[in-house]
Design a protein around this motif. Structure first.
Motif, PDB file in Angstrom:
ATOM      1  N   LYS A  38      -3.531  11.699  -8.463  1.00  0.00           N
ATOM      2  CA  LYS A  38      -3.914  10.357  -8.889  1.00  0.00           C
ATOM      3  C   LYS A  38      -5.216   9.913  -8.237  1.00  0.00           C
ATOM      4  CE  LYS A  38       0.729   8.822  -9.876  1.00  0.00           C
ATOM      5  NZ  LYS A  38       1.844   7.984  -9.466  1.00  0.00           N
ATOM      6  N   ILE A  39      -5.406  10.331  -6.976  1.00  0.00           N
ATOM      7  CA  ILE A  39      -6.637   9.975  -6.271  1.00  0.00           C
ATOM      8  C   ILE A  39      -7.803  10.778  -6.850  1.00  0.00           C
ATOM      9  CG2 ILE A  39      -7.773  10.193  -4.031  1.00  0.00           C
ATOM     10  CD1 ILE A  39      -5.993   7.945  -3.834  1.00  0.00           C
ATOM     11  N   VAL A  89      -9.206   9.215  -9.866  1.00  0.00           N
ATOM     12  CA  VAL A  89     -10.138   8.120  -9.607  1.00  0.00           C
ATOM     13  C   VAL A  89     -11.558   8.686  -9.505  1.00  0.00           C
ATOM     14  CG1 VAL A  89     -10.827   6.365  -7.937  1.00  0.00           C
ATOM     15  CG2 VAL A  89      -8.417   6.668  -8.492  1.00  0.00           C
ATOM     16  N   PHE A 123     -14.887   7.986 -12.124  1.00  0.00           N
ATOM     17  CA  PHE A 123     -16.233   7.590 -11.714  1.00  0.00           C
ATOM     18  C   PHE A 123     -17.207   8.759 -11.820  1.00  0.00           C
ATOM     19  CE2 PHE A 123     -13.763   4.153  -9.735  1.00  0.00           C
ATOM     20  CZ  PHE A 123     -14.439   3.085 -10.290  1.00  0.00           C
ATOM     21  N   ARG A 127     -16.463  13.052  -1.193  1.00  0.00           N
ATOM     22  CA  ARG A 127     -15.992  11.669  -1.205  1.00  0.00           C
ATOM     23  C   ARG A 127     -14.486  11.536  -1.400  1.00  0.00           C
ATOM     24  NH1 ARG A 127     -19.592   8.113  -4.988  1.00  0.00           N
ATOM     25  NH2 ARG A 127     -18.508   6.487  -3.844  1.00  0.00           N
ATOM     26  N   TRP A 178      -7.638   4.561   9.202  1.00  0.00           N
ATOM     27  CA  TRP A 178      -7.116   4.015   7.953  1.00  0.00           C
ATOM     28  C   TRP A 178      -5.685   4.410   7.695  1.00  0.00           C
ATOM     29  CZ3 TRP A 178      -5.693   8.059   4.827  1.00  0.00           C
ATOM     30  CH2 TRP A 178      -6.319   9.302   5.074  1.00  0.00           C
ATOM     31  N   ASP A 219      -1.840   4.984   7.321  1.00  0.00           N
ATOM     32  CA  ASP A 219      -0.686   4.086   7.335  1.00  0.00           C
ATOM     33  C   ASP A 219       0.535   4.958   7.583  1.00  0.00           C
ATOM     34  OD1 ASP A 219       1.046   2.045   7.075  1.00  0.00           O
ATOM     35  OD2 ASP A 219       0.863   1.858   4.904  1.00  0.00           O
ATOM     36  N   PHE A 249      -5.036   1.692 -13.436  1.00  0.00           N
ATOM     37  CA  PHE A 249      -3.766   2.380 -13.569  1.00  0.00           C
ATOM     38  C   PHE A 249      -2.613   1.468 -13.164  1.00  0.00           C
ATOM     39  CE2 PHE A 249      -6.959   5.633 -12.714  1.00  0.00           C
ATOM     40  CZ  PHE A 249      -6.732   6.514 -13.743  1.00  0.00           C
ATOM     41  N   GLU A 280      -0.629   2.019 -10.674  1.00  0.00           N
ATOM     42  CA  GLU A 280      -0.756   1.838  -9.221  1.00  0.00           C
ATOM     43  C   GLU A 280      -2.229   1.540  -8.948  1.00  0.00           C
ATOM     44  OE1 GLU A 280      -1.106   5.062 -10.275  1.00  0.00           O
ATOM     45  OE2 GLU A 280       0.906   5.289 -11.068  1.00  0.00           O
ATOM     46  N   ARG A 333      -4.252   2.765  -6.825  1.00  0.00           N
ATOM     47  CA  ARG A 333      -5.002   3.999  -6.554  1.00  0.00           C
ATOM     48  C   ARG A 333      -6.270   3.722  -5.757  1.00  0.00           C
ATOM     49  NH1 ARG A 333      -4.443   8.169 -11.637  1.00  0.00           N
ATOM     50  NH2 ARG A 333      -2.299   7.662 -12.169  1.00  0.00           N
ATOM     51  N   LEU A 334      -6.146   2.890  -4.733  1.00  0.00           N
ATOM     52  CA  LEU A 334      -7.291   2.674  -3.841  1.00  0.00           C
ATOM     53  C   LEU A 334      -7.400   3.876  -2.923  1.00  0.00           C
ATOM     54  CD1 LEU A 334      -6.682  -1.064  -2.963  1.00  0.00           C
ATOM     55  CD2 LEU A 334      -8.015  -0.084  -4.822  1.00  0.00           C
ATOM     56  N   LEU A 335      -8.613   4.161  -2.467  1.00  0.00           N
ATOM     57  CA  LEU A 335      -8.789   5.263  -1.535  1.00  0.00           C
ATOM     58  C   LEU A 335      -8.467   4.743  -0.145  1.00  0.00           C
ATOM     59  CD1 LEU A 335     -12.070   6.640  -3.081  1.00  0.00           C
ATOM     60  CD2 LEU A 335      -9.717   7.315  -3.533  1.00  0.00           C
ATOM     61  N   PRO A 336      -7.418   5.277   0.483  1.00  0.00           N
ATOM     62  CA  PRO A 336      -6.915   4.655   1.722  1.00  0.00           C
ATOM     63  C   PRO A 336      -7.906   4.729   2.887  1.00  0.00           C
ATOM     64  CG  PRO A 336      -5.763   6.723   1.260  1.00  0.00           C
ATOM     65  CD  PRO A 336      -6.602   6.417   0.062  1.00  0.00           C
ATOM     66  N   TRP A 337      -8.899   5.659   2.806  1.00  0.00           N
ATOM     67  CA  TRP A 337      -9.832   5.794   3.923  1.00  0.00           C
ATOM     68  C   TRP A 337     -11.058   4.899   3.778  1.00  0.00           C
ATOM     69  CZ3 TRP A 337      -8.374   9.793   0.669  1.00  0.00           C
ATOM     70  CH2 TRP A 337      -9.281  10.119  -0.339  1.00  0.00           C
ATOM     71  N   GLY A 393     -16.970  -0.871  -4.193  1.00  0.00           N
ATOM     72  CA  GLY A 393     -18.294  -0.312  -4.437  1.00  0.00           C
ATOM     73  C   GLY A 393     -18.288   1.167  -4.754  1.00  0.00           C
ATOM     74  N   PHE A 394     -17.097   1.764  -4.888  1.00  0.00           N
ATOM     75  CA  PHE A 394     -17.004   3.223  -5.039  1.00  0.00           C
ATOM     76  C   PHE A 394     -17.795   3.736  -6.238  1.00  0.00           C
ATOM     77  CE2 PHE A 394     -14.971   7.252  -6.212  1.00  0.00           C
ATOM     78  CZ  PHE A 394     -15.000   7.896  -4.989  1.00  0.00           C
ATOM     79  N   GLY A 395     -17.777   2.998  -7.344  1.00  0.00           N
ATOM     80  CA  GLY A 395     -18.452   3.457  -8.554  1.00  0.00           C
ATOM     81  C   GLY A 395     -19.922   3.075  -8.615  1.00  0.00           C
ATOM     82  N   TRP A 397      -8.215  -2.591   5.469  1.00  0.00           N
ATOM     83  CA  TRP A 397      -7.840  -1.313   4.876  1.00  0.00           C
ATOM     84  C   TRP A 397      -6.872  -1.581   3.725  1.00  0.00           C
ATOM     85  CZ3 TRP A 397     -10.923   2.257   6.440  1.00  0.00           C
ATOM     86  CH2 TRP A 397     -11.343   2.322   7.769  1.00  0.00           C
ATOM     87  N   ARG A 457      -4.056  -0.385   3.179  1.00  0.00           N
ATOM     88  CA  ARG A 457      -2.662  -0.483   3.602  1.00  0.00           C
ATOM     89  C   ARG A 457      -2.297  -1.888   4.069  1.00  0.00           C
ATOM     90  NH1 ARG A 457      -3.150  -0.300   9.413  1.00  0.00           N
ATOM     91  NH2 ARG A 457      -4.957   0.943   9.974  1.00  0.00           N
ATOM     92  N   GLU A 458      -3.325  -2.716   4.329  1.00  0.00           N
ATOM     93  CA  GLU A 458      -3.041  -4.061   4.818  1.00  0.00           C
ATOM     94  C   GLU A 458      -2.875  -5.074   3.687  1.00  0.00           C
ATOM     95  OE1 GLU A 458      -5.476  -3.715   9.029  1.00  0.00           O
ATOM     96  OE2 GLU A 458      -6.551  -4.097   7.180  1.00  0.00           O
ATOM     97  N   ARG A 513     -12.735  -3.125  -8.717  1.00  0.00           N
ATOM     98  CA  ARG A 513     -13.404  -1.830  -8.687  1.00  0.00           C
ATOM     99  C   ARG A 513     -13.745  -1.342 -10.099  1.00  0.00           C
ATOM    100  NH1 ARG A 513     -10.167   3.201  -6.287  1.00  0.00           N
ATOM    101  NH2 ARG A 513      -8.908   2.781  -8.134  1.00  0.00           N
ATOM    102  N   ALA A 514     -12.812  -1.599 -11.043  1.00  0.00           N
ATOM    103  CA  ALA A 514     -13.055  -1.148 -12.412  1.00  0.00           C
ATOM    104  C   ALA A 514     -14.093  -2.022 -13.107  1.00  0.00           C
ATOM    105  CB  ALA A 514     -11.750  -1.158 -13.195  1.00  0.00           C
TER     106      ALA A 514
END
Lengths: 284, 261
Positions: free
Chosen positions: A174-175, A178, A182, A192, A273, A275, B77, B79, B81-85, B93-95, B124, B126-127, B140-141
């Motif tokens: 799923k990641i 993403v 993009f 990335r 980061w 969790d 999606f 979920e 689907r954020l990038l946790p890092w 700003g990812f795109g 983050w 997770r928060e 983001r989209a």
């Protein structure tokens, strides 16, 4: 704006920095102390046991005697020479093993064809007890440094290779999607998405690899070394100096723990980061 | 104009997920796709997104055939689907990595303020709560300003209150640049609140059953009798779509529009 943007950080730290009650402060120092309780207690017990004459301490020397041996070696400059020799070997072998394991692991994790080509062979080689390489390495590379470094590199290679490959294979689809949405190019996808995603597993692989590196340096130094902590072990055995053996073991433990801690320290900022269960200190 | 022409999908394992799905979707239109499970809703959306290729037929956006993810098509999606890092701001700003850093920062700050999470820029993922995380995913989209935004059951994992809140928020955001929205959902209320047109699909293989135009002005009152009427209409259609005795509608007679073949 800036104040509120800082909010999550301050919240996170609130429980540790915002003037903890005395009991909490005590606990903070008590935690590491808890880990010291057992070894220090045992050492003290043995010291007293020998001092009171219940044992002569010839085969298991008391802590003061070990300490005296270490100081003696240190004074003559012997100790730093042995430590330097061992650390150099581990560093060289670890570097080589990590480089090879990372590159091959990443390649076979990313490209299915390479994995099918390479992985069965690597797995077969992994099944060989690494000490079995010793005679061959000595024949091929001579009795001096090269064969020792090669043996350590072999020991480090496998856990790093397996860790990197397994981590890449288990990156969440799923990641990755993403990244596809993009329209990341191959290298951008690796840099990335895949690299950050495998970083936690990679750190674990590095630490396991380093542990094996310390293990293999002893095996390497058993085969005809004239310096190094492994040589101190053999020398202590042949000349009947148990204090020297235990001193070398203790130094191994300190070096191993320190280098492991250095990896942890160096990578901690990259893994903030996460969790994970462990972040909260695990179950009480 | 997004055109779907006889889009079909058969998976390698032989599952016939989608059959000859055709529709034309005008710029700025909001279309909801609704149907029972296994009716090929998500398959269709993934084909439009370019994530999976259709086995037959074509998806075209302004005459360009879509076979891979496209710069003008975004997706949200189920979920977040954020990038946790990455921090919340970096996720948004990812795109935008092609843009200079200061432009990117500016756009991210605007987007964050727009979804009401300006104070979470450095947090983050997770928060965040589930609703907050999905807001970040929406930001983001939207921040690369897509012409078409696809939403795959975007609010189905949220509690009812947060879901309503985000539905209204999505419409609010849509009003800024008016992208085309294509929303897959199984929530009739959600479809009628958001969509100009509801496409009801029927399963095995997935195909179009009925298109229902929702002639209600926005903002829509969820408790008005008209709203209830449209909901009932969609529900009836859904029930009929699952009844094997009801034949497939003749596309030309439904809704009397040229969006059908």
């Amino acid at each position: 704006m800036t104040m509120s943007a800082e909010l999550p950080v301050t919240l996170e730290r609130a429980d540790t920095t915002a003037a903890p009650p005395p009991s909490a402060r005590l606990l903070r120092y008590a935690r590491p102390a808890l880990g010291l309780l057992l070894p220090v207690g045992l050492a003290l017990f043995w010291e007293l046991w020998v001092a009171l004459g219940y044992s002569n301490g010839r085969l298991v020397p008391p802590p003061t005697k070990i300490f005296a041996t270490v100081m003696e070696l240190a004074k003559s400059g012997e100790l730093s020479r042995h430590i330097a020799a061992t650390v150099t070997r581990v560093a060289a072998g670890f570097g080589l093993g990590v480089a090879a394991g990372t590159i091959l692991g990443a390649v076979s994790g990313y490209w299915g064809v390479v994995r099918q080509l390479l992985d069965p062979t690597v797995q077969a080689l992994r099944a060989i007890p690494s000490i079995a390489w010793v005679p061959l390495f000595i024949l091929w590379l001579g009795i001096f440094e090269t064969s020792k470094v090669a043996l350590i590199a072999v020991g480090v290679f496998f856990p790093v290779y397996l860790g990197v490959m397994g981590a890449i294979l288990s990156v969440d689809r799923k990641i990755v999607e993403v990244g596809r949405i993009f329209r990341l190019s191959g290298p951008a996808m690796i840099r990335r998405i895949l690299l950050p995603a495998v970083l936690p597993a990679y750190v674990v692989a590095l630490r396991v690899g380093l542990g094996l590196g310390w293990m293999f340096v002893v095996a390497a130094e058993f085969m005809g070394a004239s310096e190094g902590l492994g040589y101190l072990l053999i020398d202590g055995q042949q000349l009947g100096k148990p204090a020297q053996i235990v001193a070398a073991i203790v130094i191994f433990a300190i070096l191993g723990k320190t280098t492991d801690w250095l990896i942890e320290l160096a990578t901690a900022p990259l893994l903030r980061w996460q969790d994970a269960f462990g972040r909260q200190g695990g179950a009480a | 104009m997004l055109a779907l022409e006889k889009v079909g999908k058969t998976y390698p394992n032989g599952v016939h997920a989608l059959e000859r799905f055709s529709a034309e979707i005008k710029p700025g239109e909001i279309v909801a796709i609704i149907g029972g499970s296994g009716c090929g809703k998500s398959t269709l959306l993934r084909a439009i997104a370019g994530l999976d290729r259709a086995s037959t037929g074509t998806v075209t956006l302004d005459n360009a055939v879509i076979t891979a993810p496209h710069a003008k098509i975004g997706i949200i999606f189920q979920e977040p689907r954020l990038l946790p890092w990455l921090s919340v701001a970096d996720n948004i700003g990812f795109g935008l990595s092609d843009l200079p850093a200061d432009v990117r920062r500016e756009k991210v700050a605007q987007a964050l303020a727009r979804v009401g999470l300006a104070d979470k820029a450095k947090a983050w993922p997770r928060e965040l709560s589930g609703g907050q995380a999905q807001r970040v995913a929406i930001a983001r989209a939207l921040v690369p300003q897509p012409e078409v935004l696809l939403l795959d059951e975007p609010f189905s994992a949220l509690d009812a209150f947060t879901r309503r809140d985000l539905q209204d928020h999505l419409l609010d955001l849509w009003n800024d640049t008016r992208p085309t929205l294509i929303l897959v959902t199984h929530d009739v209320d959600e479809a009628v609140v958001l969509a100009d047109r509801v496409l009801v699909m029927r399963p095995r293989p997935g195909r179009l059953f009925e298109a229902i135009r929702i002639n209600l002005t926005r903002p829509r009152d969820r408790s008005s009798p008209l709203f209830e009427n449209f909901k009932r209409h969609v529900l009836t259609s859904l029930d009929r779509s699952l009844d094997r005795n009801v034949p497939d509608a003749d596309p030309k007679t439904v809704a009397g529009e040229a969006m059908w073949w």
